[in-house]
Design an enzyme around this catalytic site. Structure first.
Site, PDB file in Angstrom:
ATOM      1  CG  ASP A   1     -15.536  33.279  57.277  1.00 39.80           C
ATOM      2  OD1 ASP A   1     -14.620  32.604  56.513  1.00 39.80           O
ATOM      3  OD2 ASP A   1     -16.586  32.716  57.704  1.00 39.80           O
TER       4      ASP A   1
ATOM      5  CE1 TYR B   1     -13.337  31.516  65.420  1.00 37.80           C
ATOM      6  CE2 TYR B   1     -12.776  29.368  65.815  1.00 37.80           C
ATOM      7  CZ  TYR B   1     -12.512  30.232  64.997  1.00 37.80           C
ATOM      8  OH  TYR B   1     -11.801  30.318  63.812  1.00 37.80           O
TER       9      TYR B   1
END
Length: 245
Positions: free
Chosen positions: A52, A106
């Site tokens: 994003d 992540y």
């Protein structure tokens, strides 16, 4: 034509995410422009994930097709200071950077001491109860339905993911703590929602048992708020046939 895997990293702040969007500067659009210039033909690139806006990648893998090899320094000369290409290697013709990935990891970086050098790339917070946060995070390994942490009205066909690691660890690079989460796939906004809910546990606003109830609710409204994107990194991608260099 041959297929190539590109290993790169980028700082997310200057870009409107990875994926091409009309009228926006994205990591994908900058790379495609550079490749098209060097190869003298329109060249599309496919990334292993779609981060994003504002999210970083300390490791991203992307593939493209070309009639000749390229040197990383040639691409680096055209993409600006916020993208770094480390290697470009030929792979088998059917290799796919996104669909062939078996695991992604992540990191979310938190620091408890203010730093003028780290603040753009880490989240500054007061001390948290990381022991309780890790007890809550362990519950993520016991479920496969992450609806409570999925972005509402997304185009995902399923909210099922298999998480294989989820824990806060000391980060020598920052002197703070980093949340590490690995899974076969991630939903849009999932990691930031998970971290935001774990922070509620760390602040004493939610118990470990209540965190488990959030998972069971399968309702995004039951979870905490999403964390800011600047401290989130796509950190590792695994393939059965390829190791980044």
């Amino acid at each position: 034509m041959a297929r190539y895997f590109m290993h790169l990293s980028y700082r997310g702040a200057p870009f409107h995410g990875w994926q091409n969007q009309p009228g926006e500067v994205t990591v994908q659009s900058v790379l495609e422009q550079a490749l098209s210039t060097l190869l003298r033909r329109p060249t599309a690139i496919v990334g292993a994930g779609r981060t994003d806006a504002g999210v970083n990648a300390s490791m991203m893998i992307a593939h493209f097709d070309a009639d000749r090899p390229l040197e990383p320094r040639a691409v680096n000369s055209l993409v600006g200071p916020d993208i770094a290409v480390y290697s470009i290697r030929a792979v088998h013709p059917d290799a796919h950077a996104r669909f062939d990935a078996t695991e992604r990891t992540y990191h979310y970086r938190a620091i408890e001491q203010k730093s003028p050098f780290l603040y753009p790339l880490a989240w500054f917070t007061r001390p948290l109860d990381y022991e309780a946060m890790n007890r809550a995070a362990a519950l993520l390994l016991e479920t496969d339905d992450f609806t409570s942490f999925a972005k509402l009205h997304s185009d995902a066909k399923t909210n099922l993911c298999r998480v294989t690691r989820a824990e806060w660890v000391a980060d020598p690079a920052t002197g703070g703590m980093t949340f590490v989460i690995s899974a076969n796939r991630f939903l849009r906004n999932m990691v930031r929602a998970v971290v935001g809910t774990l922070v509620d546990v760390g602040r004493g606003k939610m118990t470990v048992e209540e965190f488990g109830a959030v998972i069971a609710a399968k309702n995004r409204c039951a979870a905490g708020t999403s964390m800011p994107p600047h401290a989130l990194y796509l950190a590792n991608i695994r393939y059965p046939y390829y190791t980044a260099q």
